[in-house]
Design an enzyme around this catalytic site. Structure first.
Site, PDB file in Angstrom:
ATOM      1  N   VAL A 130     -14.253  15.324  28.762  1.00  0.00           N
ATOM      2  CA  VAL A 130     -15.297  16.363  28.699  1.00  0.00           C
ATOM      3  C   VAL A 130     -16.453  15.926  27.805  1.00  0.00           C
ATOM      4  CG1 VAL A 130     -15.784  18.784  28.193  1.00  0.00           C
ATOM      5  CG2 VAL A 130     -13.558  18.146  29.132  1.00  0.00           C
ATOM      6  N   LYS A 168      -9.166  25.594  25.781  1.00  0.00           N
ATOM      7  CA  LYS A 168      -8.594  26.904  26.161  1.00  0.00           C
ATOM      8  C   LYS A 168      -7.477  27.353  25.233  1.00  0.00           C
ATOM      9  CE  LYS A 168      -7.272  23.490  29.044  1.00  0.00           C
ATOM     10  NZ  LYS A 168      -8.066  22.457  29.672  1.00  0.00           N
ATOM     11  N   GLU A 204     -17.517  28.408  27.758  1.00  0.00           N
ATOM     12  CA  GLU A 204     -17.533  28.445  29.227  1.00  0.00           C
ATOM     13  C   GLU A 204     -16.642  27.368  29.841  1.00  0.00           C
ATOM     14  OE1 GLU A 204     -17.763  30.018  32.257  1.00  0.00           O
ATOM     15  OE2 GLU A 204     -19.686  30.734  31.522  1.00  0.00           O
ATOM     16  N   GLY A 231      -4.596   9.362  37.737  1.00  0.00           N
ATOM     17  CA  GLY A 231      -5.341  10.004  36.652  1.00  0.00           C
ATOM     18  C   GLY A 231      -5.629  11.486  36.900  1.00  0.00           C
ATOM     19  N   GLU A 233      -1.947  14.400  33.605  1.00  0.00           N
ATOM     20  CA  GLU A 233      -1.794  13.750  32.300  1.00  0.00           C
ATOM     21  C   GLU A 233      -0.466  12.994  32.243  1.00  0.00           C
ATOM     22  OE1 GLU A 233      -3.852  14.338  29.601  1.00  0.00           O
ATOM     23  OE2 GLU A 233      -5.085  15.982  30.366  1.00  0.00           O
ATOM     24  N   LYS A 270      -5.637  30.289  30.048  1.00  0.00           N
ATOM     25  CA  LYS A 270      -6.890  30.686  30.696  1.00  0.00           C
ATOM     26  C   LYS A 270      -6.844  32.163  31.096  1.00  0.00           C
ATOM     27  CE  LYS A 270      -7.845  25.976  32.254  1.00  0.00           C
ATOM     28  NZ  LYS A 270      -7.578  24.961  33.297  1.00  0.00           N
ATOM     29  N   GLY A 289     -12.682  17.607  35.347  1.00  0.00           N
ATOM     30  CA  GLY A 289     -13.499  16.406  35.564  1.00  0.00           C
ATOM     31  C   GLY A 289     -14.632  16.332  34.565  1.00  0.00           C
TER      32      GLY A 289
HETATM   33  N1  HSE Z   1      -5.539  20.372  32.897  1.00  0.00           N
HETATM   34  C1  HSE Z   1      -6.557  21.227  33.400  1.00  0.00           C
HETATM   35  C2  HSE Z   1      -6.387  21.420  34.897  1.00  0.00           C
HETATM   36  C3  HSE Z   1      -7.908  20.648  33.108  1.00  0.00           C
HETATM   37  O1  HSE Z   1      -5.618  20.684  35.526  1.00  0.00           O
HETATM   38  O2  HSE Z   1      -6.983  22.309  35.456  1.00  0.00           O
HETATM   39  C4  HSE Z   1      -9.000  21.665  33.089  1.00  0.00           C
HETATM   40  O3  HSE Z   1      -8.783  22.690  32.196  1.00  0.00           O
END
Ligand code: HSE
Length: 430
Positions: A15, A106, A130, A188, A191, A206, A303
């Site tokens: 990010v 988050k 945001e 990728g 994780e 979220k 992304g």
């Molecule tokens: N790990 C999160 C996802 C990245 O896969 O949506 C974005 O918050």
């Protein structure tokens, strides 16, 4: 030359680098549009040896985030480290030092948002996030500003890109969960430690943020019933498809009188529902309010550039306040603590895959066991008989989870039932 606001970035990962790239690429256009410049002055990271696709100039790189926090020329800091360890310490310290903060974290906002917003308010600075929900999707600003005249009753979303990518590939390529996960890690998309995503914790954080803003209720992450996608099998996806559904990890927030339902779990979504068309790493958030009716926002959920775009929007807004000499306007929206409805009292429709002895009358026994607890069936199919064991797949009508749990105890006790192999909630089509 117009005025210029300097910013610092703490954490140069996906990010952080997306934010740097978008401000570099569109800096001149942004300056013309907003009437002042926004320039990255310093970037802090503990590891500058690791090569990223785009590296900032050496003179911008620092190793210690406190260099940014103590720099009087930088009024805005962006935190993109993630997690609630060092990120929390740094954000607290930066707010206390009178810096505005923009973050895509988050977990930080879901778990410590109230405390941090209080500090921001006391210090008269901004705290914006945001990029924390839905990647590039402008959902926080939509809820806080564009839709703020509404009384919202429903928030429904696909808010995790990793799990949506995995479920989409499982369905398209007829692969099992573990095979797609391994491939997604190689590419990728997931994780190295995918726990937060596949167990639903990321979506839970979220949802807690969305309901705090959309419903004005402070939800603790522990208030969110959370189930991940690790038990979803190819067999379930195929049966679901035959019955006209796709499986999605949904985050669901719904007002129930004075209480609120908050749950994250795999869900059968009818193929003709707009959320069914959200594929791959895309996210979508659907809200319903008394004025706006149905609203759905869709976009890339993760992304570098997509999330960088959301973060940059906040940075520009915070910079506008700096240039205008305004006090931060982002106050905590939680007017009360959420009173979560226990999952037992939440009405759901449920898909069940039950392995049974293949003999006459089995279906009747199961229907009776369910019916004795008041659970009625919306659809039933019997498939894949190998002569001895058969699989019965059914979807219930809407009923409280507690009632279904009791009914399933009766089903399990039947001598013809080998096991309840799967149980997946289905979206209420009513
Ligand atoms: N790990 C999160 C996802 C990245 O896969 O949506 C974005 O918050």
């Amino acid at each position: 030359m117009s005025e210029e606001v300097k910013i610092g970035i703490i954490g140069y990962g996906v990010v952080g680098s997306g934010l740097y790239q978008i401000l570099e690429k569109n800096g001149e256009e942004i300056r013309q549009r907003v009437g002042f410049g926004v320039r990255v002055a310093k970037i802090a990271d503990v590891d500058w040896e690791r090569q990223r696709p785009v590296m900032p100039p050496v003179e911008m790189r620092v190793g210690d985030a406190y260099d940014l926090i103590s720099d009087p020329e930088i009024p805005i800091l962006v935190e993109t480290i993630g997690g609630t360890g060092i990120a929390l310490k740094l954000v607290r310290a930066a707010l206390e030092a009178g810096k505005s903060i923009v973050t895509s974290n988050k977990a930080l906002i879901a778990m410590h948002g109230e405390e941090l917003l209080d500090i921001a308010e006391a210090k008269g600075v901004d705290l914006m996030f945001e990029g924390a929900v839905g990647g590039t999707i402008p959902i926080i600003r939509a809820l806080k500003e564009s839709l703020e005249a509404n009384h919202l009753d429903t928030i429904l979303g696909i808010v995790n890109g990793t799990t949506n990518y995995i479920l989409t590939r499982m369905a398209d390529e007829e692969l099992e969960f573990s095979d797609v996960l391994a491939d997604a890690q190689k590419l990728g998309y997931a994780e190295a430690d995918p726990t937060d995503d596949i167990e639903g914790y990321d979506a839970r954080n979220k949802l807690a943020i969305l309901s705090a803003i959309g419903f004005g209720l402070r939800a603790r992450v522990e208030d969110v019933f959370t189930e991940g996608i690790t038990r979803i099998t190819q067999a379930d996806l195929k049966y679901a498809a035959q019955m006209g559904y796709v499986v999605k990890l949904l985050a669901i927030g719904r007002r129930q009188g004075s209480r609120v339902e908050l749950h994250v779990h795999p869900t059968l979504v009818p193929k003709n529902h707009p959320l069914a068309a959200v594929r791959g790493s895309f996210n979508a958030i659907f809200v319903h309010g008394d004025g706006c009716d149905d609203v759905m926002l869709y976009g890339r959920g993760a992304g570098d550039m997509p999330t960088g775009s959301a973060v940059a929007g906040d940075v520009i807004e915070a910079a506008r306040n700096v240039v205008g000499g305004c006090k931060g306007r982002v106050l905590c929206t939680c007017l009360a603590a959420a009173e979560p409805a226990p999952m037992d009292e939440v009405d759901t429709r449920t898909y069940l895959r039950i392995r049974v002895t293949d003999q006459p009358g089995v279906m009747g026994k199961i229907a009776t066991a369910l019916g004795d607890e008041g659970v009625s069936l919306a659809s039933v199919i019997q498939l894949d008989t190998d002569g001895q064991v058969a699989e019965i797949v059914l979807v219930t009508h809407l009923c409280a989870e507690g009632r279904l749990n009791r009914a399933l105890e009766r089903v399990k006790a039947l001598d013809v039932v080998e096991e309840i192999a799967s149980r997946i909630r289905a979206m209420d089509e009513g």
